[in-house]
Design an enzyme around this catalytic site. Structure first.
Site, short mmCIF file in Angstrom:
data_model
loop_
_atom_site.label_atom_id
_atom_site.label_comp_id
_atom_site.label_asym_id
_atom_site.label_seq_id
_atom_site.Cartn_x
_atom_site.Cartn_y
_atom_site.Cartn_z
N ASP A 129 0.84 -1.20 0.11
CA ASP A 129 -0.03 0.06 0.07
C ASP A 129 0.94 1.36 0.07
OD1 ASP A 129 -2.26 1.55 -0.02
OD2 ASP A 129 -2.81 1.03 1.89
N THR B 137 0.38 4.24 1.65
CA THR B 137 0.32 4.84 2.93
C THR B 137 1.16 3.82 3.94
OG1 THR B 137 -1.73 5.84 2.43
CG2 THR B 137 -0.98 5.76 5.02
N ASP C 92 -1.30 -3.55 6.62
CA ASP C 92 -1.28 -3.10 7.98
C ASP C 92 -2.87 -3.18 8.68
OD1 ASP C 92 -2.39 -0.76 6.93
OD2 ASP C 92 -0.86 0.51 7.77
#
Length: 780
Positions: free
Chosen positions: A293, A295, A522
């Protein structure tokens, strides 16, 4: 509010209604001991040792010392690594506030019980599934569950799920699910159930052991029968049979792989990576597609204001308004923090009334000093001016985020808005990102960026971070069909507007194309993709469900640490691949020779003591030292191909030469002792050829190891040959040994070339297909 009483808490504890999982997270000490001792091959070795005791020839029991040392070393090393891992798993968890007996108390989240009354404020992470009882405007960040970063407003009766954060406001909420019943925990256990990291090496070794487990007993019985008739002595028959069976047992191979994995777990732990499945080390070493990802990996998750563009007022006026709005709001998120960092000075005006941001409205509202009213939000929801929106689109196309500040007559009448300014923001890119991308590019690992943001925004960030040759696509345009998706994904490396359920499909698509795929995530929305990947990696600051489903957890939550972790993983696997050839050579030629001598009725040429010398100096000691070497290139793709190209030619050369010497002894006028001596010396010579191959190209360390292991064997063969029941090298009867060693080297090279051609032209695959067709034709 009084909450639960002490007696009510005790009652729930007695009924195990507490926020603790019943699932064990690591092995116990007794389980480790059982796994290393109660094995099929250990039992077989003990039985063979008992037979040697019955024969009275105790010198041939040396193999049991190797077995016991292997067992003790394995147990000790895994104990040591377990202690390291257990220490790493102790994470300081923030306490939660509960009301018990009418008083506010701070407790460990694991001590929450059913119906506890919990007080949550901005910044609190929810530790169990709760139900809102009373709220003073509470907004939740549920991005770890849904992937959406927009805050969600909660009312009385709404659920607060474990793993989410309070982004604004406060609330009192009652615990309604704890422990294994928590939604995120159930998802984590479901994701972990039945899923192991991909391990070609382990699968191949298990197949080898399965085949050996099936054939070793009948071959051993047949060998004993033939040796009994060949020697007319039950003691000699036992010794020869034990030699054949011990040679077939790959006990060193099992120890090497398991111990190397265990030591790898310890090494990676020191690099702040918690390995939850040892097989993940191999999957990590072989990864050629890494999905991640934006972020938290490329960007820090923070934002910064790049530019303030006044529209119908002055920059000073915009700054004064934003100073009031930014510092009066109690919302904690990346956007608000960026505004506070940019508009630092406090203004004289104060917010007297506010409308919180809503994911439906896409804006927030503020009234200053009871007079002027302002809106702050997404331009496309606040403005309908085509020229202004075109300007916003230009910023977005360059990967920037844009907020619009506008003035309205009142917060109750936002229809007539006057645009005052555009606030242009960008993601904060991690400083070490460029070096990380350069490493993976050098190692031929393809990075695929998966994000919920606009593809153009993600593409710009990737270019700034140093990702080469970006090609973006809006994931909403991707097909649902697996075949079509697999064909499309190869053309893109940036995927924007990706829905959580699409992440799993993208992982499957890469795997379908033959890639070893890793997924870094995450959030709970990453769980299924992490689970289905060959190697799932989670950040320690992420959701518990993601960490539970992952094979590896990055304890520092830093993507750049993947560089050292991948290097370490590749070193471990490359070392194992190289030294596995040593063990499999002995297993292969011992199996083939045992079958031959079982059928031919000839005397088996080796004793357990003789094979112990080979096992120790040509296999055991060098494999231990080579495994510790760190300066190793990337692990090759294909464990079985790598081992076959090294081990099989040497095993076939030994088998061919020993059979030739045995059958041609009378033609060559060789006595029985000379025949046995030639067979043993050829086996020793070719075994060291295998060691030579895996040591090439020589460096100072490998040359030292090779000479260190070869010297004692030369000494024993020359000066202690009577203990080995062979003739000394300088005996006149041994004149033909050098030509035979040369012939064995030529035969090994011929086999190596033949096997190379078979692998190159997929001969085995064609034979399998041909066999299936014949089988189908016969049965039809």
């Amino acid at each position: 509010m009084r909450g639960l009483t002490s007696s009510q808490v005790k009652e729930r504890l007695d009924h195990h209604q507490v926020n603790r999982s019943r699932h064990k997270t690591s092995k116990g000490y007794m389980q480790i001991v059982r796994e290393h001792t109660l094995t099929y091959f250990n039992g077989l070795n003990l039985f063979l040792a008992f037979l040697i005791i019955l024969s009275g020839k105790y010198l041939n029991m040396t193999f049991i010392g190797v077995v016991l040392s292997n067992m003790l070393i394995g147990i000790a090393q895994e104990f040591k690594v377990k202690q390291t891992i257990d220490r790493l798993k102790i994470v300081n968890t923030a306490h939660v506030q509960v009301i018990r007996d009418g008083q506010m108390q701070d407790i460990d989240p694991r001590d929450l019980v059913m119906d506890d009354l919990v007080f949550v404020v901005s910044g609190t992470q929810i530790a169990a599934d709760l139900e809102v009882v009373e709220t003073s405007y509470c907004e939740m960040n549920e991005s770890l569950l849904t992937g959406e970063s927009d805050p969600v407003k909660k009312q009385k009766g709404d659920e607060l799920l474990a793993g989410t954060f309070v982004s604004a406001g406060q609330a009192y909420a009652k615990v309604m699910r704890v422990g294994d019943d928590v939604y995120a925990t159930q998802l984590a256990h479901q994701a972990r159930h039945g899923h192991r990291a991909a391990s070609e090496m382990k699968d191949t070794i298990e197949k080898i052991i399965k085949v050996l487990s099936i054939i070793i007993i009948p071959v051993g019985l047949l060998l004993f029968r033939s040796q009994y008739f060949a020697n007319n002595n039950i003691s000699n028959a036992i010794v020869k049979t034990v030699a054949g069976v011990v040679g077939m047992i790959p006990e060193g191979l099992v120890l090497l792989t398991s111990l190397s994995f265990v030591l790898g777990v310890g090494r990676l732990a020191r690099k702040r990576a918690l390995v939850q499945q040892m097989e993940a080390i191999e999957a990590l070493a072989r990864v050629d597609v890494l999905c991640l990802d934006k972020t938290g990996t490329i960007t820090t998750g923070d934002l910064k204001v790049e530019e303030v563009v006044p529209l119908n007022t002055s920059l000073e006026m915009v700054t004064a308004i934003m100073q009031s709005i930014s510092h009066e709001s109690d919302v904690q998120n990346a956007t608000q923090n960026a505004l506070k960092a940019y508009f630092t000075a406090l203004a004289d005006k104060h917010v007297t009334k506010a409308i919180p941001f809503s994911s439906e409205r896409k804006y927030s509202g503020y009234e200053l000093d009871g007079k002027q009213a302002y809106l702050l939000g997404a331009p496309e929801f606040l403005c309908h001016d085509p020229a202004l929106l075109q300007r916003v689109t230009h910023y977005s196309a360059n990967g920037l985020r844009v907020l619009m500040l506008g003035q309205v007559p009142s917060l109750t009448d936002p229809s007539e808005m006057t645009p005052l300014a555009l606030i242009v923001m960008s993601d904060v890119i991690k400083e070490d990102c460029q070096d990380t991308f350069a490493f993976f590019d050098k190692e031929d690992v393809s990075l695929r960026i998966i994000s919920g943001d606009h593809p153009l925004t993600v593409e710009r960030v990737c270019k700034q971070a140093g990702l080469k040759h970006t090609h973006a696509i809006d994931a909403s345009s991707l097909p649902d069909d697996e075949e079509a998706l697999a064909m499309m994904v190869e053309d893109y490396n940036v995927f924007g507007r990706v829905r959580p359920e699409q992440k799993e499909k993208l992982v499957h698509a890469f795997q379908k194309n033959g890639h070893v795929t890793a997924m870094v995530g995450d959030g709970v929305n990453d769980v299924l993709a992490i689970k289905e990947s060959d190697c799932g990696i989670a950040m320690a600051n992420g959701a518990d469900a993601a960490k539970s489903a992952a094979h590896i957890v990055l304890l520092d939550s830093n993507f750049s640490s993947m560089v050292e972790i991948v290097k370490e993983g590749r070193t471990i696997i490359a070392n194992i691949e190289r030294v596995c050839s040593l063990y499999l050579t002995k297993t292969l030629y011992s199996t083939m020779l045992s079958i031959f001598f079982s059928i031919s009725g000839k005397t088996y040429p080796f004793t357990p003591f003789q094979l112990s010398i080979i096992s120790g100096f040509a296999i055991g000691y060098p494999s231990f030292f080579i495994t510790l070497e760190k300066d190793v290139k990337v692990a090759s793709k294909g464990f079985l191909n790598h081992v076959i190209k090294t081990a099989l030619p040497c095993a076939l050369a030994i088998t061919t030469m020993v059979i030739f010497v045995t059958l041609g002894a009378h033609l060559l006028h060789l006595s029985h002792n000379v025949m046995l001596s030639y067979s043993y010396l050829i086996t020793v010579f070719v075994s060291f050829i295998v060691l030579l191959k895996i040591c090439l190209p020589f460096n100072a360390y490998r040359l030292f190891i090779f000479l260190l292991c070869a010297s004692p064997v030369l000494f024993v063969i020359n000066f202690l040959s009577h203990y080995l029941s062979i003739l000394p090298l300088f005996n006149r009867a041994m004149l033909m040994v050098l030509p035979m060693l040369g012939v064995s080297l030529l035969i090994e090279e011929a086999y190596a070339r033949l096997i190379h051609l078979c692998v190159k032209y997929h001969v085995v695959t064609y034979l399998k297909q041909w066999f299936k067709k014949c089988k189908k034709h016969v049965f039809s």
